[in-house]
Motif scaffolding. Sequence first.
Motif, PDB file in Angstrom:
ATOM      1  N   LEU A 279       0.754  -1.368   0.111  1.00 31.96           N
ATOM      2  CA  LEU A 279      -0.053  -0.039  -0.158  1.00 31.96           C
ATOM      3  C   LEU A 279       0.958   1.173   0.087  1.00 31.96           C
ATOM      4  O   LEU A 279       0.433   2.361  -0.599  1.00 31.96           O
ATOM      5  N   ARG A 280       2.181   1.162   0.570  1.00 31.19           N
ATOM      6  CA  ARG A 280       3.000   2.341   0.611  1.00 31.19           C
ATOM      7  C   ARG A 280       3.385   2.486  -0.884  1.00 31.19           C
ATOM      8  O   ARG A 280       4.026   3.659  -1.219  1.00 31.19           O
ATOM      9  N   LEU A 281       3.235   1.577  -1.905  1.00 30.58           N
ATOM     10  CA  LEU A 281       3.650   1.817  -3.340  1.00 30.58           C
ATOM     11  C   LEU A 281       2.691   2.397  -4.207  1.00 30.58           C
ATOM     12  O   LEU A 281       2.714   2.693  -5.359  1.00 30.58           O
ATOM     13  N   VAL A 282       1.319   2.525  -3.483  1.00 35.68           N
ATOM     14  CA  VAL A 282       0.138   3.171  -4.385  1.00 35.68           C
ATOM     15  C   VAL A 282       0.376   4.585  -4.707  1.00 35.68           C
ATOM     16  O   VAL A 282       0.688   5.396  -3.895  1.00 35.68           O
ATOM     17  N   ARG A 283      -0.114   5.016  -5.850  1.00 31.91           N
ATOM     18  CA  ARG A 283      -0.105   6.379  -6.003  1.00 31.91           C
ATOM     19  C   ARG A 283      -1.547   6.614  -7.163  1.00 31.91           C
ATOM     20  O   ARG A 283      -1.533   5.648  -7.805  1.00 31.91           O
ATOM     21  N   GLY A 284      -1.901   7.629  -6.861  1.00 30.52           N
ATOM     22  CA  GLY A 284      -2.924   8.086  -7.815  1.00 30.52           C
ATOM     23  C   GLY A 284      -4.232   7.449  -7.508  1.00 30.52           C
ATOM     24  O   GLY A 284      -4.488   6.913  -6.519  1.00 30.52           O
ATOM     25  N   ALA A 285      -5.162   7.144  -8.644  1.00 38.77           N
ATOM     26  CA  ALA A 285      -6.364   6.352  -8.587  1.00 38.77           C
ATOM     27  C   ALA A 285      -6.169   4.972  -8.690  1.00 38.77           C
ATOM     28  O   ALA A 285      -5.208   4.537  -9.717  1.00 38.77           O
ATOM     29  N   VAL A 286      -6.831   4.057  -7.938  1.00 40.79           N
ATOM     30  CA  VAL A 286      -6.338   2.665  -7.965  1.00 40.79           C
ATOM     31  C   VAL A 286      -7.350   1.787  -8.454  1.00 40.79           C
ATOM     32  O   VAL A 286      -8.634   2.042  -7.934  1.00 40.79           O
ATOM     33  N   LEU A 287      -7.323   0.663  -8.963  1.00 39.29           N
ATOM     34  CA  LEU A 287      -8.184  -0.453  -9.521  1.00 39.29           C
ATOM     35  C   LEU A 287      -7.612  -1.685  -8.682  1.00 39.29           C
ATOM     36  O   LEU A 287      -6.691  -2.040  -8.866  1.00 39.29           O
ATOM     37  N   ASP A 288      -8.478  -2.038  -7.756  1.00 45.68           N
ATOM     38  CA  ASP A 288      -8.201  -3.331  -7.086  1.00 45.68           C
ATOM     39  C   ASP A 288      -9.007  -4.221  -7.487  1.00 45.68           C
ATOM     40  O   ASP A 288     -10.149  -4.533  -7.696  1.00 45.68           O
ATOM     41  N   ILE A 289      -8.137  -5.276  -8.183  1.00 47.20           N
ATOM     42  CA  ILE A 289      -8.465  -6.405  -9.024  1.00 47.20           C
ATOM     43  C   ILE A 289      -8.684  -7.451  -8.201  1.00 47.20           C
ATOM     44  O   ILE A 289      -7.524  -8.015  -7.700  1.00 47.20           O
ATOM     45  N   GLY A 290      -9.855  -8.162  -8.333  1.00 47.10           N
ATOM     46  CA  GLY A 290     -10.281  -9.312  -7.332  1.00 47.10           C
ATOM     47  C   GLY A 290     -10.232  -8.923  -5.960  1.00 47.10           C
ATOM     48  O   GLY A 290      -9.625  -9.414  -5.201  1.00 47.10           O
ATOM     49  N   ALA A 291     -11.073  -7.757  -5.895  1.00 49.49           N
ATOM     50  CA  ALA A 291     -11.149  -7.142  -4.625  1.00 49.49           C
ATOM     51  C   ALA A 291     -11.612  -7.941  -3.502  1.00 49.49           C
ATOM     52  O   ALA A 291     -11.536  -7.620  -2.307  1.00 49.49           O
ATOM     53  N   GLY A 292     -12.610  -8.949  -3.935  1.00 52.76           N
ATOM     54  CA  GLY A 292     -13.192  -9.840  -3.100  1.00 52.76           C
ATOM     55  C   GLY A 292     -14.020  -8.974  -2.066  1.00 52.76           C
ATOM     56  O   GLY A 292     -14.790  -8.191  -2.367  1.00 52.76           O
ATOM     57  N   ALA A 293     -14.074  -9.183  -0.492  1.00 53.67           N
ATOM     58  CA  ALA A 293     -14.893  -8.595   0.216  1.00 53.67           C
ATOM     59  C   ALA A 293     -14.307  -7.054   0.552  1.00 53.67           C
ATOM     60  O   ALA A 293     -14.836  -6.308   1.562  1.00 53.67           O
ATOM     61  N   GLY A 294     -13.337  -6.816   0.038  1.00 49.70           N
ATOM     62  CA  GLY A 294     -12.770  -5.240  -0.046  1.00 49.70           C
ATOM     63  C   GLY A 294     -11.649  -5.052   1.040  1.00 49.70           C
ATOM     64  O   GLY A 294     -11.554  -4.163   1.456  1.00 49.70           O
ATOM     65  N   ARG A 295     -11.205  -6.249   1.495  1.00 49.77           N
ATOM     66  CA  ARG A 295     -10.077  -5.870   2.515  1.00 49.77           C
ATOM     67  C   ARG A 295      -9.081  -4.833   2.011  1.00 49.77           C
ATOM     68  O   ARG A 295      -9.053  -3.852   2.997  1.00 49.77           O
ATOM     69  N   ILE A 296      -8.700  -4.863   1.052  1.00 48.41           N
ATOM     70  CA  ILE A 296      -7.677  -3.821   0.703  1.00 48.41           C
ATOM     71  C   ILE A 296      -8.116  -2.607   0.411  1.00 48.41           C
ATOM     72  O   ILE A 296      -7.921  -1.392   0.569  1.00 48.41           O
ATOM     73  N   ALA A 297      -9.127  -2.584  -0.572  1.00 45.82           N
ATOM     74  CA  ALA A 297      -9.880  -1.099  -1.005  1.00 45.82           C
ATOM     75  C   ALA A 297     -10.439  -0.546   0.049  1.00 45.82           C
ATOM     76  O   ALA A 297     -10.243   0.723   0.092  1.00 45.82           O
ATOM     77  N   ILE A 298     -10.882  -1.353   0.955  1.00 48.43           N
ATOM     78  CA  ILE A 298     -11.870  -0.414   2.010  1.00 48.43           C
ATOM     79  C   ILE A 298     -10.494   0.376   2.974  1.00 48.43           C
ATOM     80  O   ILE A 298     -10.933   1.526   3.212  1.00 48.43           O
ATOM     81  N   GLU A 299      -9.414  -0.453   3.055  1.00 50.53           N
ATOM     82  CA  GLU A 299      -8.376   0.277   3.829  1.00 50.53           C
ATOM     83  C   GLU A 299      -8.045   1.791   3.103  1.00 50.53           C
ATOM     84  O   GLU A 299      -7.789   2.783   3.365  1.00 50.53           O
ATOM     85  N   LEU A 300      -8.107   1.475   1.614  1.00 52.06           N
ATOM     86  CA  LEU A 300      -7.349   2.726   0.639  1.00 52.06           C
ATOM     87  C   LEU A 300      -8.399   3.746   1.047  1.00 52.06           C
ATOM     88  O   LEU A 300      -7.978   4.942   1.072  1.00 52.06           O
ATOM     89  N   GLN A 301      -9.537   3.432   0.824  1.00 55.98           N
ATOM     90  CA  GLN A 301     -10.957   4.363   0.892  1.00 55.98           C
ATOM     91  C   GLN A 301     -10.697   5.096   2.180  1.00 55.98           C
ATOM     92  O   GLN A 301     -10.883   6.486   2.055  1.00 55.98           O
ATOM     93  N   ARG A 302     -10.408   4.523   3.353  1.00 56.30           N
ATOM     94  CA  ARG A 302     -10.236   5.103   4.743  1.00 56.30           C
ATOM     95  C   ARG A 302      -9.448   6.038   4.530  1.00 56.30           C
ATOM     96  O   ARG A 302      -9.323   7.153   5.314  1.00 56.30           O
ATOM     97  N   ARG A 303      -7.999   5.816   3.797  1.00 56.25           N
ATOM     98  CA  ARG A 303      -6.996   6.639   3.803  1.00 56.25           C
ATOM     99  C   ARG A 303      -7.028   7.658   2.719  1.00 56.25           C
ATOM    100  O   ARG A 303      -6.361   8.503   2.456  1.00 56.25           O
ATOM    101  N   GLY A 304      -8.402   7.982   2.228  1.00 62.45           N
ATOM    102  CA  GLY A 304      -8.649   8.837   1.170  1.00 62.45           C
ATOM    103  C   GLY A 304      -8.015   8.631  -0.081  1.00 62.45           C
ATOM    104  O   GLY A 304      -8.050   9.637  -1.134  1.00 62.45           O
ATOM    105  N   THR A 305      -7.785   7.507  -0.378  1.00 64.76           N
ATOM    106  CA  THR A 305      -7.342   7.041  -1.879  1.00 64.76           C
ATOM    107  C   THR A 305      -8.449   7.012  -2.658  1.00 64.76           C
ATOM    108  O   THR A 305      -9.404   6.435  -2.193  1.00 64.76           O
ATOM    109  N   ALA A 306      -8.378   7.491  -3.992  1.00 67.43           N
ATOM    110  CA  ALA A 306      -9.615   7.066  -4.894  1.00 67.43           C
ATOM    111  C   ALA A 306      -9.607   5.595  -5.462  1.00 67.43           C
ATOM    112  O   ALA A 306      -8.426   5.339  -5.820  1.00 67.43           O
ATOM    113  N   VAL A 307     -10.473   4.637  -4.865  1.00 62.82           N
ATOM    114  CA  VAL A 307     -10.160   3.328  -5.539  1.00 62.82           C
ATOM    115  C   VAL A 307     -11.502   2.720  -5.645  1.00 62.82           C
ATOM    116  O   VAL A 307     -12.577   2.769  -5.208  1.00 62.82           O
ATOM    117  N   THR A 308     -11.425   1.708  -6.859  1.00 62.19           N
ATOM    118  CA  THR A 308     -12.421   1.007  -7.466  1.00 62.19           C
ATOM    119  C   THR A 308     -12.209  -0.389  -7.029  1.00 62.19           C
ATOM    120  O   THR A 308     -11.059  -0.814  -7.362  1.00 62.19           O
TER     121      THR A 308
END
Lengths: 258, 258
Positions: A72-101
Motif C-alpha cells: 500500500l505504500r507503493l500506491v499512487r493516484g487512482a487505484v483499481l483493486d482487481i479481484g477485490a473480494g470482500a474489499g479487505r484492501i480497497a476499504i483500507e485505501l478508501q479509509r486513507r482517502g485514496t480514490a479506489v475502485t
Amino acid sequence: MDAPPIGDVFGELLRDAYAVRTGIGPRPLAGGRVPRPVIEIIERDDGLINGAPADQYLSEPDDWQPHDHRALRLVRGAVLDIGAGAGRIAIELQRRGTAVTGLDISAGAIEIARRRGLRDTVRCTVDEYARAPARYDTFLLLGNNLALLESRERAPEFLAALAALARPGARIIAQGTDPYGTTDPVHVSYHERNRARGRLGGQLRLRLRYRLLATDWFDYLVCSVAELESLLAGTGWRLISIDDADRPYYLAVMELTN
Amino acid sequence: MDAPPIGDVFGELLRDAYAVRTGIGPRPLAGGRVPRPVIEIIERDDGLINGAPADQYLSEPDDWQPHDHRALRLVRGAVLDIGAGAGRIAIELQRRGTAVTGLDISAGAIEIARRRGLRDTVRCTVDEYARAPARYDTFLLLGNNLALLESRERAPEFLAALAALARPGARIIAQGTDPYGTTDPVHVSYHERNRARGRLGGQLRLRLRYRLLATDWFDYLVCSVAELESLLAGTGWRLISIDDADRPYYLAVMELTN
C-alpha cells in the motif's frame, strides 16, 4: 456422485464468513445452533484437496502480512483493486482517502464489499472493464492475485486490458508466490507433470467448492519472478522492482513503458 | 478426475496437525515455507462439502467443550475410549490415574496418540477387540462418536461388541448431536431424502478427504435421543440419563442391564 452445480462459490463463502464475523445475516451452524468456521475448499486436478479458513478475506490491517502494508505504500493516484473480494484492501485505501475502485467477477463478493462500506465497485472481468472509459494510475493484484495471469496464453490479454485502463506511467503492484521452494513430492511431481504438458510448473488447475457449489475448473498461475519477467516480454509492462523479504511471497511492481 | 486413492485419511491428518502444533515432524507448508492449517474435508453423498480444522483433535482440556468435562466425571473403573484418535480424552484420563485403553482403526491416529504419551492402545474395530479377553467398566464415545452406531443395522452389532467387552454393570458414556434443530434447507431436505430411502434422518453418508487421500464412504449416525432409545431396544443396554445442557449436543449414559 454427480458433478456439483456451478455457482458463485466465492460469494457464498464471503457472505457466510461475513455473517460469522459480524453476526449480520444467517450463519452456517453445526447442529442448527453452533456457528462453524467457514472453510474454502480448493481442489487441484491431480486430486489434491485443501481447505483454507475464509475469514482471512475479511481480515483487518492489524492481521495482515507485512507485505500487504508495504504494497500500500507503493500506491499512487487512482487505484483499481482487481479481484477485490470482500474489499479487505480497497476499504483500507478508501479509509486513507485514496480514490479506489474494487473490481470482482463475484456478485456475492461485491455485495459484501459494499455492505462493508466500499463505495466504488464494478462486477465484471478486466476485459469487459477495459471497454469502459475509466482510467487508473495503480492496479493492485494483492492476496496472490498475480495468479490471475493464469497462463502464458492468458497473461498478455490480461495485461493488455490493464494497459487499456492505464493512465500514462501507470503501475501494477502484484503479490505473487514462488512455487519452487518446496521439496514436497506432491508439489514437485505436479510441477513436473505440468511442464511435461507444456504448462508452466506452477500453473495450477483448480476449482473451488463451498457447501453444495463448485466453480468451473480454472488456471491459477503461481509463478517465479523469472517466469513473470518472461510473461511481461512484449506487453508494454516492465518489471521495475521485486520485494521478496517475505519469501516465498513477493511483491512485484511493473510500469507501463510506452 | 479419477477417484482419489483410499488411505488412512484420519492418520495423515492427525500426523500433520501434530506437526503443526508441536513442530515435530514435517509440517504441511504453503509455498514450501509457511505452515498451513490442517483442515479435515468431509463430503456428504448429496454433494455437500465442509472443512473442519483438525487441531481440535489435539485440543487440551482448557479448550474443551463443557460436556467433555462433565462426561469425564461420569467415568468409573477401567475405560475403553472408542475412536480415541490422537488421544485427547484418553491421555487426560491417564494423567488422572484412570486405567484407560485407546482404541482406533487408524494406524496414524494410534501412532500419534502413543507419541503424545498414551500407553495402552489397540488398533482394531470393536468387533475384533470383542474377541480379546479385555473387560471394561466404562466405554467412552466422545467427540460425536455416538455416530459410530452408523445405522439401524449396525447399531445392535456395535452394542453387542461392547456388551462382550463389558464387566457387570458397565456403562457407555456417549456424546451425540440432535440433528433436527436445524432449519437449513440443505439439511432438512437431506433428512427427508434419507427417510424416503428407509434410513434414519441423520444417517449421514460421508467420506473424509485429506490431501490426495480419501476414505471409503461410510455411515455416520447423527441421531436424536428418541432415535437412540429405539436403537437400544433389545440390546441389553438401557438409557439411564441424558444431559442436554449444551444442546444440540448431548451426553447419554447407558448401562448394561443383564
